[in-house]
Design an enzyme around this catalytic site. Structure first.
Site, PDB file in Angstrom:
ATOM      1  N   ASP A  66       3.134  24.981  95.194  1.00 30.81           N
ATOM      2  CA  ASP A  66       4.463  24.826  95.788  1.00 30.81           C
ATOM      3  C   ASP A  66       4.814  26.031  96.639  1.00 30.81           C
ATOM      4  OD1 ASP A  66       4.812  26.655  93.652  1.00 30.81           O
ATOM      5  OD2 ASP A  66       5.614  25.101  92.349  1.00 30.81           O
ATOM      6  N   ASP A 135      12.794  23.291  81.291  1.00 31.88           N
ATOM      7  CA  ASP A 135      13.290  21.913  81.339  1.00 31.88           C
ATOM      8  C   ASP A 135      12.152  20.905  81.522  1.00 31.88           C
ATOM      9  OD1 ASP A 135      12.610  22.437  83.944  1.00 31.88           O
ATOM     10  OD2 ASP A 135      14.591  22.015  84.787  1.00 31.88           O
ATOM     11  N   HIS A 137       9.691  21.013  83.821  1.00 26.81           N
ATOM     12  CA  HIS A 137       9.133  20.789  85.149  1.00 26.81           C
ATOM     13  C   HIS A 137       7.752  21.431  85.268  1.00 26.81           C
ATOM     14  CE1 HIS A 137      11.083  24.794  86.153  1.00 26.81           C
ATOM     15  NE2 HIS A 137       9.925  24.933  86.776  1.00 26.81           N
ATOM     16  N   GLU A 142      11.283  18.648  89.248  1.00 21.62           N
ATOM     17  CA  GLU A 142      12.399  18.799  88.329  1.00 21.62           C
ATOM     18  C   GLU A 142      12.635  17.504  87.545  1.00 21.62           C
ATOM     19  OE1 GLU A 142      13.430  21.644  87.866  1.00 21.62           O
ATOM     20  OE2 GLU A 142      14.042  22.761  89.634  1.00 21.62           O
TER      21      GLU A 142
END
Length: 260
Positions: A66, A135, A137, A142
């Site tokens: 990314d 979370d 990801h 996400e």
């Protein structure tokens, strides 16, 4: 999915072992490189093996997971600059053999499509290093991300920006709000996925990844559908695993000839 629970230093060694075995068998292998804190010890170990044992990356290629959108080319937290400092400059991996999504492109959707095509043209990723967010990801996929997603533009959650603020002087407002990221389907196309997680703050995400239902609410759970995933976690990150005793037992009984 293989789960290995071990001290942090051992996790880095195991991940580096997997990379070294791949490069020994296929010197022209394609690596998938992650940034963030999780793979740092792995890159340290690979750099040590290069310096002391001659482990070579000279014929390898690499793709980044990314990139932030809009960070200047010389910004120290631009992921291409981070990976250059953490690994590329410390081994013989050719800078031109490393590609990342272009977060400064004028046409971001076109840049995403071109990045997907470049991975395919390279023959796909042989081994992808991954971390996991609190979370759930992976890369910047996400919660709510499509499990069939490909490289695209994403808006970062407040939680992710707060988690990454430590790299931006603890100022969340300096963390970009958008990124380009490989999608979950892109990541799942790699032939071997090696995910590392350490610390109690990762325990719930690791529990969901390994033992929870496959759901876009916890994007990493899509890895349960992959045929070759290695999850490397320390005791703290494993503290929510219901079958931790089983994972320890199966790893202890693993034949010496059977690699990760």
């Amino acid at each position: 999915m293989e789960v290995v629970i071990a001290p942090g230093a051992e996790l880095a060694r195991l991940a580096a072992d997997a990379v070294e075995r791949l490069l020994t068998a296929r010197p022209d292998a394609v690596l998938g490189l992650a940034t963030g804190s999780s793979p740092l010890a792995v890159y340290d170990e690979l750099a040590r093996r290069h310096a002391e044992r001659g482990l070579s990356f000279a014929r390898a290629r690499a793709f980044l997971l990314d990139e932030y959108v809009g960070l200047p080319a010389d910004h120290p937290e631009r992921y291409r600059n981070v990976i250059d400092a953490e690994l590329v400059a410390r081994v013989d991996l050719r800078p031109e053999a490393v590609q990342g999504p272009d977060g400064l492109a004028d046409d971001l959707p076109a840049a995403c499509a071109a990045y997907e095509a470049a991975i395919v043209d390279a023959g796909g990723v042989d081994l992808q290093v991954l971390g996991i967010g609190t979370d759930g990801h992976v890369a910047f996929n996400e919660p709510g991300s499509s499990l069939a997603s490909r490289t695209r533009i994403k808006t970062l959650t407040r939680q992710t920006r707060e988690d990454n603020a430590r790299f931006f002087g603890d100022d969340v407002e300096r963390v970009p709000t958008h990124c380009l990221t490989q999608g979950l389907a892109t990541i799942s196309s790699a032939r071997h996925l090696v995910l590392l997680a350490q610390g109690r703050h990762k325990a719930e995400a690791v529990h969901q990844l390994v033992e929870g239902p496959v759901s876009a609410l916890w994007p990493a759970t899509v890895l349960q559908l992959h045929p070759h995933v290695t999850v490397l976690v320390d005791e703290a990150a494993a503290s929510r695993l219901q079958l931790a005793h089983y994972y320890r037992e199966t790893y202890a009984a693993k034949p010496a000839w059977q690699a990760l």
